[in-house]
Scaffold this motif. Structure first.
Motif, short mmCIF file in Angstrom:
data_model
loop_
_atom_site.label_atom_id
_atom_site.label_comp_id
_atom_site.label_asym_id
_atom_site.label_seq_id
_atom_site.Cartn_x
_atom_site.Cartn_y
_atom_site.Cartn_z
N VAL A 1 20.49 34.41 16.33
CA VAL A 1 19.98 35.76 16.55
C VAL A 1 20.67 36.73 15.59
O VAL A 1 20.02 37.59 15.00
N GLY A 2 21.95 36.56 15.40
CA GLY A 2 22.68 37.42 14.47
C GLY A 2 22.20 37.25 13.04
O GLY A 2 22.03 38.22 12.31
N GLN A 3 21.93 36.01 12.65
CA GLN A 3 21.43 35.75 11.30
C GLN A 3 20.04 36.32 11.10
O GLN A 3 19.74 36.89 10.05
N LEU A 4 19.18 36.17 12.13
CA LEU A 4 17.84 36.75 12.02
C LEU A 4 17.89 38.27 11.95
O LEU A 4 17.13 38.89 11.21
N LEU A 5 18.78 38.87 12.72
CA LEU A 5 18.94 40.33 12.68
C LEU A 5 19.44 40.78 11.32
O LEU A 5 18.94 41.76 10.75
N GLN A 6 20.39 40.06 10.75
CA GLN A 6 20.91 40.39 9.42
C GLN A 6 19.82 40.22 8.37
O GLN A 6 19.69 41.05 7.46
N LEU A 7 19.01 39.19 8.47
CA LEU A 7 17.92 38.96 7.54
C LEU A 7 16.89 40.08 7.62
O LEU A 7 16.43 40.60 6.59
N ALA A 8 16.53 40.48 8.83
CA ALA A 8 15.56 41.55 9.02
C ALA A 8 16.09 42.87 8.48
O ALA A 8 15.36 43.64 7.85
N LEU A 9 17.37 43.14 8.70
CA LEU A 9 17.97 44.38 8.20
C LEU A 9 17.99 44.39 6.66
O LEU A 9 17.65 45.40 6.04
#
Length: 135
Positions: free
Chosen positions: A27-35
């Protein structure tokens, strides 16, 4: 929960904890990717907006048609002062239309003075840079 012979409850706890940690990091990686993607898309739009407002930055030498001045009247309408082979014309532009408003008999703006002003700025900038390098 039934335990098979030879297994213990303590052996299952690290596996559950590992699954929970990997989903949290996912979830953290996906959030970082989206940001990161949002930042890149925002930069693209910002640069596009600046290029529309500033215009092309490359020198346009060797052309017979030169844009002398531009004045936005609204979000989609503008006045243009254009030099075509030494004759200056005032044009009104809107989406899908270009109207000639006036053709000037005498040039309104001196193109040589505008070009010399740009060169003068370049010389001043070079002098400042040299002075800063000598200090």
């Amino acid at each position: 929960m039934a335990l098979l012979p030879g297994t213990s409850l303590a052996a299952e706890e690290p596996a559950v904890a590992a699954i929970g940690a990997s989903s949290g990091s996912l979830v953290g990686q996906l959030l970082q990717l989206a940001l990161g993607l949002a930042v890149v898309i925002g930069l693209i739009f910002a640069l596009g907006y600046l290029m529309r407002r500033v215009g092309p930055l490359a020198p346009q030498g060797g052309q017979h048609i030169k844009l002398v001045s531009s004045l936005p009247l609204g979000p989609r309408d503008r006045l243009l002062l254009v030099d075509v082979g030494g004759t200056q014309m005032l044009l009104g532009t809107s989406p899908g239309r270009i109207n000639t408003l006036h053709v000037f008999e005498q040039p309104v703006a001196d193109l040589a003075a505008a070009a010399a002003g740009n060169g003068d700025f370049g010389r001043k900038l070079q002098a400042l840079l040299k002075r800063g390098a000598d200090s």
